[in-house]
Write a protein that holds these residues in place. Structure first.
Motif, short mmCIF file in Angstrom:
data_model
loop_
_atom_site.label_atom_id
_atom_site.label_comp_id
_atom_site.label_asym_id
_atom_site.label_seq_id
_atom_site.Cartn_x
_atom_site.Cartn_y
_atom_site.Cartn_z
N HIS A 33 0.81 -1.23 0.00
CA HIS A 33 0.00 0.00 0.00
C HIS A 33 0.83 1.26 0.00
CE1 HIS A 33 -3.91 -1.75 0.57
NE2 HIS A 33 -3.31 -2.65 1.27
N ARG A 40 2.15 3.27 -9.53
CA ARG A 40 0.73 3.15 -9.21
C ARG A 40 -0.03 4.37 -9.70
NH1 ARG A 40 -1.88 0.08 -4.95
NH2 ARG A 40 -0.48 -1.52 -4.23
N VAL A 43 -0.47 4.24 -13.42
CA VAL A 43 -1.47 3.27 -13.85
C VAL A 43 -2.88 3.76 -13.48
CG1 VAL A 43 -2.32 0.91 -13.57
CG2 VAL A 43 0.12 1.35 -13.73
N TYR A 44 -3.02 4.29 -12.27
CA TYR A 44 -4.33 4.80 -11.85
C TYR A 44 -4.82 5.88 -12.80
CZ TYR A 44 -5.03 2.52 -7.34
OH TYR A 44 -5.29 1.61 -6.36
N VAL A 47 -5.79 4.31 -16.14
CA VAL A 47 -7.06 3.58 -15.99
C VAL A 47 -8.21 4.57 -15.87
CG1 VAL A 47 -8.37 2.13 -14.40
CG2 VAL A 47 -6.05 1.50 -15.03
N ASP B 68 -1.68 -5.70 -10.30
CA ASP B 68 -1.46 -5.43 -8.87
C ASP B 68 -1.55 -3.94 -8.56
OD1 ASP B 68 -1.08 -8.05 -8.11
OD2 ASP B 68 1.07 -8.02 -8.57
N VAL B 70 -3.52 -1.81 -9.57
CA VAL B 70 -4.89 -1.33 -9.33
C VAL B 70 -5.60 -2.20 -8.29
CG1 VAL B 70 -5.25 -0.14 -11.52
CG2 VAL B 70 -5.70 -2.58 -11.37
N SER B 71 -4.84 -2.98 -7.57
CA SER B 71 -5.42 -3.79 -6.48
C SER B 71 -4.64 -3.46 -5.20
CB SER B 71 -5.31 -5.29 -6.82
OG SER B 71 -3.96 -5.68 -6.76
N PRO B 72 -5.18 -3.86 -4.06
CA PRO B 72 -4.53 -3.45 -2.81
C PRO B 72 -3.15 -4.05 -2.57
CG PRO B 72 -6.75 -4.28 -2.44
CD PRO B 72 -6.39 -4.62 -3.83
#
Lengths: 266, 161
Positions: A33, A40, A43-44, A47, B68, B70-72
Motif C-alpha cells: 500500500h 501506481r 497506472v491509476y 485507468v 497489482d 490497481v489492487s490493494p
C-alpha cells in the motif's frame, strides 16, 4: 566466457522466471500500500482516463430509462424550484413590509389582498381583515412603496379598499420639493392627475407627490407617486400634471391598514 | 523471422492491453457473487502455450504488475502469473493436441488460484482452506468455462499454431 554464456543460455527460461519471482517477492515485501508510488499513480491515471469512456459505453444499455428518470426528476425539481422562488419573493416582500412596519410611527395592521372588487362602481381590492381586527371605513391603506387607498366597505372578516385608480378617489396631496398643495385623482388610465395647481407654480418632472396630512383619513408624507408630465397648454388657471403612482396596483399581495395616525386621529 | 517475432510481440502487447481493460471493466459485469473469471490468466496461459516459456513468464509478470497496481496488494498477481506463464511454456514443449492443451489449461488455472491464494492468505485473516473452496474452485471453474467459450470461437486460429 562464451561457454559460460552458453551454459547460462541453457537455463534462460528458468533464469528469467527466477528474476521475475525475485522481483515479485520484493514487491510483496516492500510495496505494501504505497499510495505515493509513481508507478501506481501512472497506472491509476491511465485507468481513470480510459474508464471515462467505458462508463459512458456502459450507460448506453439503460440510457432510455435513465433519460425518463431524469425527465421526471427534472419536472419534480422544476416544481420545487417554482415553490422556492415564490417563497423567496414572498420572503422579500414580507421583510420589506416588516421593516416598514417597524420604522413606521403608525399603528398598522397587515392584510393580504385576496382579490379584486367585482363591483363596477369603483376600483378596489378585497382584503382579508375586517371588523374582528377593528378595521373601519375610511381607514387608510398603504404599502412600503406608498399609498394604496382607503377602506370603503367592511364586514367581519373582509374589507374592500378603494384604490387611487378610482373615479371617486380624491386625496389631498402636496409636492415634496415646494410643498405646493393639490388634489390627486384618477386620470382614467393607469396614472393619476394632480389637480388645482396654479400655472404660476414651478412643477418639474420627477417631483415627488406626498399626502398633505390635512386629511382625517390619510396621514401626511405618505408617498403617492412621481410627476411624469407637466403641461401648461390647457385652458384655465391650472397645470395639467400627470403623476405615476408609487404603488403597482397589479402586483399588490400584502398591504397595511393604518389604524391610528399620531396627532391626527379621526 | 524477425518480422514474425516483432509481429508476435506487438500482438501479445495488444492482447495484453485488451485483456487488462476487459478484466477491469467487462468482467465485473459477469461476476457471480465474488467469483469472477480471470481473462488475464487465460491470456498468460495462451501466450505460454503458443509462444513459449519466456514470453509466457514475461507477459505474466508485466501484466501482473499492472494488475497489482490497481489492487490493494502489489506483487501477488505478478508472482502467480509468471509461474503459470512459465508452466504453460513448459507444457508447449510436449506438443500436445488441442484437447490436451485444454486439460492442461484447467490444471494451470487451478495452479494459479492455489499459488495466488497461498500468498494472499498471509495478508488476510481468512484461512487457506476456506479460500480454496470459497474462491479457488469457483474461480477456476468460471475461468475455465470462459476459456472454453473463447477457445470455441478461436479454435481454428489456435489449432493452426
Amino acid at each position: 566466457m562464451i561457454k559460460f554464456l552458453n551454459f547460462i543460455g541453457g537455463f534462460r527460461d528458468a533464469l528469467i522466471l527466477a528474476i521475475c519471482l525475485f522481483l515479485s517477492f520484493c514487491l510483496i515485501i516492500y510495496s505494501d500500500h504505497d499510495p505515493g508510488n509513481p508507478f501506481r499513480y501512472l497506472v491509476y491515471n491511465s485507468v481513470g482516463l480510459v474508464s471515462g469512456y467505458f462508463f459512458k459505453i456502459d450507460s448506453y444499455f439503460d440510457l432510455k430509462d435513465e433519460l425518463t428518470r431524469l425527465h421526471r426528476q427534472n419536472m419534480d425539481l422544476a416544481g420545487k424550484n417554482m415553490q422556492l422562488q415564490d417563497a423567496f419573493l414572498e420572503n422579500i416582500r414580507l421583510r420589506k413590509l416588516l421593516e416598514f412596519k417597524e420604522r413606521s410611527t403608525f399603528q398598522l395592521i397587515a392584510a393580504e389582498v385576496t382579490g379584486f372588487n367585482p363591483h363596477q362602481i369603483f376600483n378596489g381590492l378585497i382584503l382579508n381583515e375586517g371588523l374582528r381586527r377593528n378595521i373601519k371605513k375610511r381607514d387608510a391603506v398603504l404599502t412600503a412603496e406608498g399609498l394604496v387607498g382607503q377602506i370603503v366597505q367592511v364586514d367581519e372578516y373582509n374589507s374592500i379598499c378603494q384604490i387611487l385608480l378610482d373615479r371617486n378617489s380624491r386625496i389631498s396631496a402636496q409636492i415634496q420639493r415646494n410643498r405646493e398643495l393639490g388634489v390627486i385623482a384618477w386620470d382614467g388610465g393607469v396614472n393619476l392627475k394632480l389637480l388645482y395647481v396654479a400655472k404660476t407654480i414651478d412643477v418639474l418632472t420627477g417631483d415627488v407627490v406626498l399626502t398633505s396630512g390635512y386629511s382625517k383619513i390619510f396621514p401626511g408624507n405618505i408617498k403617492i407617486g412621481v410627476v411624469i408630465d407637466v403641461s401648461k397648454e390647457t385652458e384655465g388657471l391650472f397645470l395639467d400634471i400627470t403623476v405615476q403612482p408609487a404603488v403597482n396596483f397589479n402586483r399588490l399581495e400584502e398591504v397595511f391598514i393604518v389604524k391610528e395616525v399620531p396627532g391626527n386621529a379621526p | 523471422m524477425h518480422l514474425d517475432k516483432r509481429y508476435s510481440n506487438w500482438r501479445i502487447l495488444l492482447l495484453s492491453l485488451v485483456a487488462f481493460f476487459l478484466q477491469l471493466y467487462f468482467i465485473p459485469i459477469i461476476e457471480i457473487s465474488v467469483w469472477r473469471p480471470d481473462l488475464i490468466l487465460l491470456l498468460v496461459i495462451y501466450v505460454g502455450l503458443y509462444y513459449g516459456a519466456i514470453p509466457g513468464t514475461l507477459t505474466g509478470f508485466i501484466i501482473g504488475i499492472f494488475q497489482d497496481s490497481v489492487s490493494p496488494m502489489m506483487g501477488i498477481s505478478s508472482l502467480a502469473n509468471c509461474i503459470i506463464g512459465f508452466g504453460a511454456g513448459q507444457v508447449k514443449q510436449f506438443k500436445l493436441a488441442f484437447n490436451a492443451r485444454i486439460v492442461a489449461s484447467l490444471l494451470l488455472i487451478l495452479g494459479h488460484g492455489l499459488i495466488f491464494y497461498l500468498v494472499y492468505q498471509y495478508k488476510s485473516e481468512v484461512t487457506y482452506g476456506r479460500l480454496i473452496y470459497s474462491r479457488v474452485f469457483p474461480n477456476t471453474v468460471y475461468t475455465f468455462i470462459l476459456g472454453l467459450i473463447l477457445s470455441i470461437f478461436f479454435r481454428t486460429s489456435l489449432e493452426e499454431k
